[in-house]
Design a protein around this motif. Structure first.
Motif: not given
Length: 250
Positions: A208-235
């Protein structure tokens, strides 16, 4: 192709001047360069992988020279869109390639378990735009494929190394072009998809998927190697119509 060293200061997080200038490398045969990847153990094995108009290539010396990889069942894979090494590539020698058009299909996924010497087609069909492997692929054998047909997104998942696939979710009001998985996917089962429409997140392996409150359209994504701790995503994004609330693109 180019490489550079970049240092980051420990105190401010601001990039320091490059330790060495950019250095031009030899290019594999063919143009343009359509796909590029590095071994997960690049710091020790110096392996790079590239796809061009003439096929797939491998460098064992950080791009100083290149050797052709094997052809797929329908001939040279000259249409690679993405090359994804297994997280355990140094030991399992497994590579996935999203290609297309290839073998009479809009898109195809090919897999090699011998460092690219031989390939087998494990999926082919309607347009697909991105491919991702679970960080725990060695044990969970999970692969994700994101595509869309007539504006409707489909997230496909394989839990047997690409042998069979299931459509596990259709993020609403999104034409998905990118997917990233949490580095801690084996525990948190988290994935993000983005494209034309609202970004979505799944915390149950794509069911299942939940929509997020992020601007779009999005052209690329990157996720932090430390996501489990810092919860950081770039778009990266660009609004179709400026909202006036935020910059039009960013």
């Amino acid at each position: 192709l180019a490489v550079a060293a970049l240092a980051v200061t420990a105190t401010s997080g601001v990039p320091a001047p490059p330790a060495v200038p950019w250095q031009a490398l030899s290019s594999p045969p063919g143009a343009p360069l359509s796909a590029f990847a590095a071994s997960p153990a690049f710091s020790t094995d110096h392996i790079l992988l590239a796809g061009t108009s003439t096929g797939l290539y491998r460098s064992n010396n950080a791009g100083q020279s290149w050797n052709a990889l094997g052809s797929g069942p329908a001939g040279p894979v000259a249409t690679a869109k993405k090359i994804v090494p297994s997280p355990a590539f140094p030991s399992d020698h497994t590579l996935f390639v999203l290609a297309g058009p290839y073998g009479g299909a809009d898109r195809a996924v090919l897999r090699s378990t011998d460092d690219g010497a031989t390939w087998q087609t494990v999926w082919q069909g309607s347009p697909a735009h991105d491919l991702a492997l679970s960080p725990a692929y060695l044990t969970d054998h999970t692969v994700f494929l994101v595509g869309s047909a007539q504006g409707v997104s489909q997230v496909r998942r394989s839990t047997n190394e690409g042998q069979t696939w299931q459509v596990v979710g259709n993020p609403a009001d999104l034409e998905a072009y990118r997917i990233v998985l949490s580095p801690n996917y084996a525990v948190d089962h988290t994935a993000f998809v983005a494209g034309y429409g609202r970004m979505h997140r799944s915390t149950n392996g794509g069911t299942t998927w939940q929509p997020l409150n992020a601007p779009g359209p999005n052209y690329d994504l990157a996720i932090s190697p430390g996501f489990a701790v810092d919860h950081t995503l770039w778009a990266t994004y660009r609004e179709n119509e400026g909202s006036g609330v935020r910059p039009e693109g960013g």
